[in-house]
Design a protein around this motif. Structure first.
Motif, PDB file in Angstrom:
ATOM      1  N   LEU A 177       0.798  -1.223   0.000  1.00  0.00           N
ATOM      2  CA  LEU A 177       0.000   0.000   0.000  1.00  0.00           C
ATOM      3  C   LEU A 177       0.830   1.272   0.000  1.00  0.00           C
ATOM      4  CD1 LEU A 177      -2.766  -1.075   2.540  1.00  0.00           C
ATOM      5  CD2 LEU A 177      -3.004  -0.791   0.072  1.00  0.00           C
ATOM      6  N   THR A 178       2.013   1.238   0.625  1.00  0.00           N
ATOM      7  CA  THR A 178       2.814   2.451   0.735  1.00  0.00           C
ATOM      8  C   THR A 178       4.298   2.107   0.840  1.00  0.00           C
ATOM      9  OG1 THR A 178       3.160   4.497   1.981  1.00  0.00           O
ATOM     10  CG2 THR A 178       2.557   2.556   3.256  1.00  0.00           C
ATOM     11  N   ASP A 179       5.138   3.067   0.463  1.00  0.00           N
ATOM     12  CA  ASP A 179       6.585   2.894   0.577  1.00  0.00           C
ATOM     13  C   ASP A 179       7.132   3.504   1.872  1.00  0.00           C
ATOM     14  OD1 ASP A 179       6.780   1.568  -1.854  1.00  0.00           O
ATOM     15  OD2 ASP A 179       7.003   3.444  -2.976  1.00  0.00           O
ATOM     16  N   ASP A 180       6.341   4.323   2.547  1.00  0.00           N
ATOM     17  CA  ASP A 180       6.756   4.978   3.776  1.00  0.00           C
ATOM     18  C   ASP A 180       6.754   3.970   4.934  1.00  0.00           C
ATOM     19  OD1 ASP A 180       7.425   7.063   5.573  1.00  0.00           O
ATOM     20  OD2 ASP A 180       5.314   7.266   6.112  1.00  0.00           O
ATOM     21  N   VAL A 181       7.890   3.807   5.587  1.00  0.00           N
ATOM     22  CA  VAL A 181       8.031   2.794   6.645  1.00  0.00           C
ATOM     23  C   VAL A 181       7.119   3.104   7.830  1.00  0.00           C
ATOM     24  CG1 VAL A 181       9.637   1.699   8.252  1.00  0.00           C
ATOM     25  CG2 VAL A 181      10.382   2.237   5.935  1.00  0.00           C
ATOM     26  N   ASP A 182       6.996   4.372   8.214  1.00  0.00           N
ATOM     27  CA  ASP A 182       6.128   4.713   9.350  1.00  0.00           C
ATOM     28  C   ASP A 182       4.664   4.382   9.042  1.00  0.00           C
ATOM     29  OD1 ASP A 182       8.181   5.615  10.973  1.00  0.00           O
ATOM     30  OD2 ASP A 182       8.095   7.655  10.150  1.00  0.00           O
ATOM     31  N   SER A 183       4.246   4.609   7.814  1.00  0.00           N
ATOM     32  CA  SER A 183       2.881   4.253   7.419  1.00  0.00           C
ATOM     33  C   SER A 183       2.698   2.746   7.396  1.00  0.00           C
ATOM     34  CB  SER A 183       2.558   4.838   6.041  1.00  0.00           C
ATOM     35  OG  SER A 183       2.592   6.243   6.076  1.00  0.00           O
ATOM     36  N   GLN A 184       3.736   2.025   6.979  1.00  0.00           N
ATOM     37  CA  GLN A 184       3.676   0.561   6.975  1.00  0.00           C
ATOM     38  C   GLN A 184       3.502   0.030   8.395  1.00  0.00           C
ATOM     39  OE1 GLN A 184       7.174  -0.894   5.020  1.00  0.00           O
ATOM     40  NE2 GLN A 184       6.624  -0.008   3.041  1.00  0.00           N
ATOM     41  N   VAL A 185       4.216   0.630   9.333  1.00  0.00           N
ATOM     42  CA  VAL A 185       4.096   0.223  10.736  1.00  0.00           C
ATOM     43  C   VAL A 185       2.669   0.448  11.217  1.00  0.00           C
ATOM     44  CG1 VAL A 185       4.817   0.761  13.095  1.00  0.00           C
ATOM     45  CG2 VAL A 185       6.522   0.605  11.278  1.00  0.00           C
ATOM     46  N   GLU A 186       2.114   1.605  10.904  1.00  0.00           N
ATOM     47  CA  GLU A 186       0.761   1.945  11.342  1.00  0.00           C
ATOM     48  C   GLU A 186      -0.274   0.996  10.725  1.00  0.00           C
ATOM     49  OE1 GLU A 186      -2.308   5.741  11.184  1.00  0.00           O
ATOM     50  OE2 GLU A 186      -0.247   5.984  10.493  1.00  0.00           O
ATOM     51  N   ILE A 187      -0.157   0.731   9.420  1.00  0.00           N
ATOM     52  CA  ILE A 187      -1.113  -0.140   8.728  1.00  0.00           C
ATOM     53  C   ILE A 187      -1.028  -1.563   9.275  1.00  0.00           C
ATOM     54  CG2 ILE A 187      -1.656  -1.213   6.503  1.00  0.00           C
ATOM     55  CD1 ILE A 187      -0.751   1.482   5.222  1.00  0.00           C
ATOM     56  N   ALA A 188       0.193  -2.091   9.389  1.00  0.00           N
ATOM     57  CA  ALA A 188       0.361  -3.459   9.883  1.00  0.00           C
ATOM     58  C   ALA A 188      -0.159  -3.593  11.315  1.00  0.00           C
ATOM     59  CB  ALA A 188       1.830  -3.873   9.798  1.00  0.00           C
ATOM     60  N   ALA A 189       0.095  -2.603  12.142  1.00  0.00           N
ATOM     61  CA  ALA A 189      -0.385  -2.647  13.525  1.00  0.00           C
ATOM     62  C   ALA A 189      -1.908  -2.654  13.578  1.00  0.00           C
ATOM     63  CB  ALA A 189       0.177  -1.469  14.311  1.00  0.00           C
ATOM     64  N   GLN A 190      -2.543  -1.847  12.738  1.00  0.00           N
ATOM     65  CA  GLN A 190      -3.997  -1.804  12.717  1.00  0.00           C
ATOM     66  C   GLN A 190      -4.585  -3.113  12.191  1.00  0.00           C
ATOM     67  OE1 GLN A 190      -5.082   1.709  10.544  1.00  0.00           O
ATOM     68  NE2 GLN A 190      -4.522   3.077  12.211  1.00  0.00           N
ATOM     69  N   LEU A 191      -3.942  -3.703  11.180  1.00  0.00           N
ATOM     70  CA  LEU A 191      -4.436  -4.977  10.654  1.00  0.00           C
ATOM     71  C   LEU A 191      -4.336  -6.085  11.694  1.00  0.00           C
ATOM     72  CD1 LEU A 191      -2.990  -4.971   7.029  1.00  0.00           C
ATOM     73  CD2 LEU A 191      -5.393  -4.818   7.686  1.00  0.00           C
ATOM     74  N   MET A 192      -3.267  -6.050  12.474  1.00  0.00           N
ATOM     75  CA  MET A 192      -3.042  -7.091  13.473  1.00  0.00           C
ATOM     76  C   MET A 192      -3.786  -6.815  14.774  1.00  0.00           C
ATOM     77  SD  MET A 192      -0.893  -9.376  12.330  1.00  0.00           S
ATOM     78  CE  MET A 192      -0.438 -10.075  13.880  1.00  0.00           C
ATOM     79  N   GLY A 193      -4.119  -5.561  15.022  1.00  0.00           N
ATOM     80  CA  GLY A 193      -4.716  -5.207  16.302  1.00  0.00           C
ATOM     81  C   GLY A 193      -3.673  -5.191  17.405  1.00  0.00           C
ATOM     82  N   MET A 194      -2.441  -4.836  17.046  1.00  0.00           N
ATOM     83  CA  MET A 194      -1.328  -4.799  17.992  1.00  0.00           C
ATOM     84  C   MET A 194      -0.811  -3.375  18.108  1.00  0.00           C
ATOM     85  SD  MET A 194       0.792  -8.158  16.698  1.00  0.00           S
ATOM     86  CE  MET A 194       2.170  -7.849  17.777  1.00  0.00           C
ATOM     87  N   PRO A 195      -0.086  -3.064  19.183  1.00  0.00           N
ATOM     88  CA  PRO A 195       0.532  -1.744  19.301  1.00  0.00           C
ATOM     89  C   PRO A 195       1.659  -1.580  18.274  1.00  0.00           C
ATOM     90  CG  PRO A 195       0.704  -2.961  21.377  1.00  0.00           C
ATOM     91  CD  PRO A 195       0.076  -3.862  20.386  1.00  0.00           C
ATOM     92  N   GLU A 196       1.847  -0.352  17.825  1.00  0.00           N
ATOM     93  CA  GLU A 196       2.870  -0.064  16.813  1.00  0.00           C
ATOM     94  C   GLU A 196       4.274  -0.404  17.299  1.00  0.00           C
ATOM     95  OE1 GLU A 196       2.565   3.863  15.178  1.00  0.00           O
ATOM     96  OE2 GLU A 196       0.411   3.658  14.833  1.00  0.00           O
ATOM     97  N   ASP A 197       4.530  -0.258  18.593  1.00  0.00           N
ATOM     98  CA  ASP A 197       5.866  -0.541  19.128  1.00  0.00           C
ATOM     99  C   ASP A 197       6.252  -2.013  18.960  1.00  0.00           C
ATOM    100  OD1 ASP A 197       6.053   2.091  19.873  1.00  0.00           O
ATOM    101  OD2 ASP A 197       5.348   1.733  21.921  1.00  0.00           O
TER     102      ASP A 197
END
Length: 101
Positions: free
Chosen positions: A33-53
């Protein structure tokens, strides 16, 4: 005459099982969906239902081993049926609108 059985309320209903994606699947979807690493972290965390850290180290590790920018990803890949790639489907659910009668 024989007594007819009433079908149960659940007979014929389809059951949809919703499982959160595996971490690798969520990261792969975010990278698509995106090349930005911070956005990837946010998207993956939301998909998993886990904290971004908790997701950030895995995304950073995956971004280091990602495909070089000069070489595009192949559009179609032929795989054996049993060894095919896993599919990640991201859907947006719209609220159901009830029309007054």
């Amino acid at each position: 005459m024989s007594a007819q059985k009433k079908p149960s309320a659940n007979a014929g209903r389809r059951v949809t099982r919703i499982d959160p994606p595996a971490l690798e699947e969520a990261i792969e979807a975010a990278q698509g969906l995106t090349d930005d690493v911070d956005s990837q972290v946010e998207i993956a965390a939301q998909l998993m239902g886990m904290p971004e850290d908790e997701v950030r180290p895995a995304v950073l590790k995956a971004s280091v081993t990602a495909r070089p920018l000069g070489r595009p990803a192949p559009r179609f890949m032929a795989h054996d049926r049993h060894d095919g790639p896993k599919v990640v489907v991201v859907e947006r659910k719209r609220p159901r609108m009830v029309m007054p009668r």
